[in-house]
Write an enzyme that holds these catalytic residues in place. Structure first.
Site, PDB file in Angstrom:
ATOM      1  N   ASN A   1      -6.651  -9.553  -1.961  1.00 17.01           N
ATOM      2  CA  ASN A   1      -6.286  -7.545  -1.354  1.00 17.01           C
ATOM      3  C   ASN A   1      -7.559  -7.121  -1.904  1.00 17.01           C
ATOM      4  O   ASN A   1      -7.783  -6.643  -2.919  1.00 17.01           O
ATOM      5  CB  ASN A   1      -4.837  -7.410  -1.088  1.00 17.01           C
ATOM      6  CG  ASN A   1      -4.207  -8.144  -0.646  1.00 17.01           C
ATOM      7  OD1 ASN A   1      -4.042  -8.736  -0.097  1.00 17.01           O
ATOM      8  ND2 ASN A   1      -3.284  -9.209  -1.404  1.00 17.01           N
TER       9      ASN A   1
ATOM     10  N   HIS B   1      -7.981 -11.147  -7.914  1.00 14.09           N
ATOM     11  CA  HIS B   1      -7.663 -13.066  -7.631  1.00 14.09           C
ATOM     12  C   HIS B   1      -7.396 -13.315  -6.386  1.00 14.09           C
ATOM     13  O   HIS B   1      -7.610 -12.123  -5.610  1.00 14.09           O
ATOM     14  CB  HIS B   1      -5.955 -12.314  -7.996  1.00 14.09           C
ATOM     15  CG  HIS B   1      -5.282 -11.903  -7.332  1.00 14.09           C
ATOM     16  ND1 HIS B   1      -5.633 -10.376  -8.183  1.00 14.09           N
ATOM     17  CD2 HIS B   1      -4.224 -10.900  -7.124  1.00 14.09           C
ATOM     18  CE1 HIS B   1      -4.759  -9.505  -7.359  1.00 14.09           C
ATOM     19  NE2 HIS B   1      -3.858  -9.529  -6.501  1.00 14.09           N
TER      20      HIS B   1
END
Ligand code: 5GP
Length: 114
Positions: free
Chosen positions: A87, A100
């Protein structure tokens, strides 16, 4: 950008359920899993978003994918399949501004994700 919760996890100030670690990367189980297996693969360097990756991060970024695939095999996900998600910023739904890679599996994923 101040220190994120993931920097504190990297520093060992906050515990995590670790599944992989080397000198560059750390992987641990998501505290609020969205699938039976939900693991986050992060660089130890506090890169805020995928948009902040630089040319010097080419090997690191590739290693994140390779480590994710290796963990997926170890978690028994490879045959059935799994999903990898990054994201980016507000519209991407990013909440923690430390890059991440989400590894999610163990159930059939819907598409489109919404
Ligand atoms: P993002 O929305 O930024 O792509 O995803 C952040 C993820 O980090 C979320 O899935 C959230 O559940 C997870 N998360 C947030 N805080 C913690 C924490 O302290 N420990 C762990 N293990 N996961 C966290």
């Amino acid at each position: 950008m101040g220190q994120t919760i993931f920097s504190k996890i990297v520093a060992g100030e906050i515990p995590c359920d670790k599944v992989f670690e080397d000198e560059e990367l750390l992987a641990f189980r998501d505290i609020k899993p969205q699938a039976p297996v939900h693991i986050l693969i992060i660089p130890k360097e506090p890169i805020p978003t995928v948009d902040d990756l630089e040319d010097r991060h080419q090997a690191l970024a590739g290693k994140m994918m390779l480590v994710a695939a290796r963990i997926a095999r170890e978690e028994g996900l490879a045959e059935g399949g799994y999903r990898l998600i990054v994201n980016c910023r507000a519209d991407g739904g990013q909440e923690v501004y430390h890059l991440h890679l989400h590894l999610m599996g163990g159930r059939k994923m819907s598409w489109p994700p919404g």
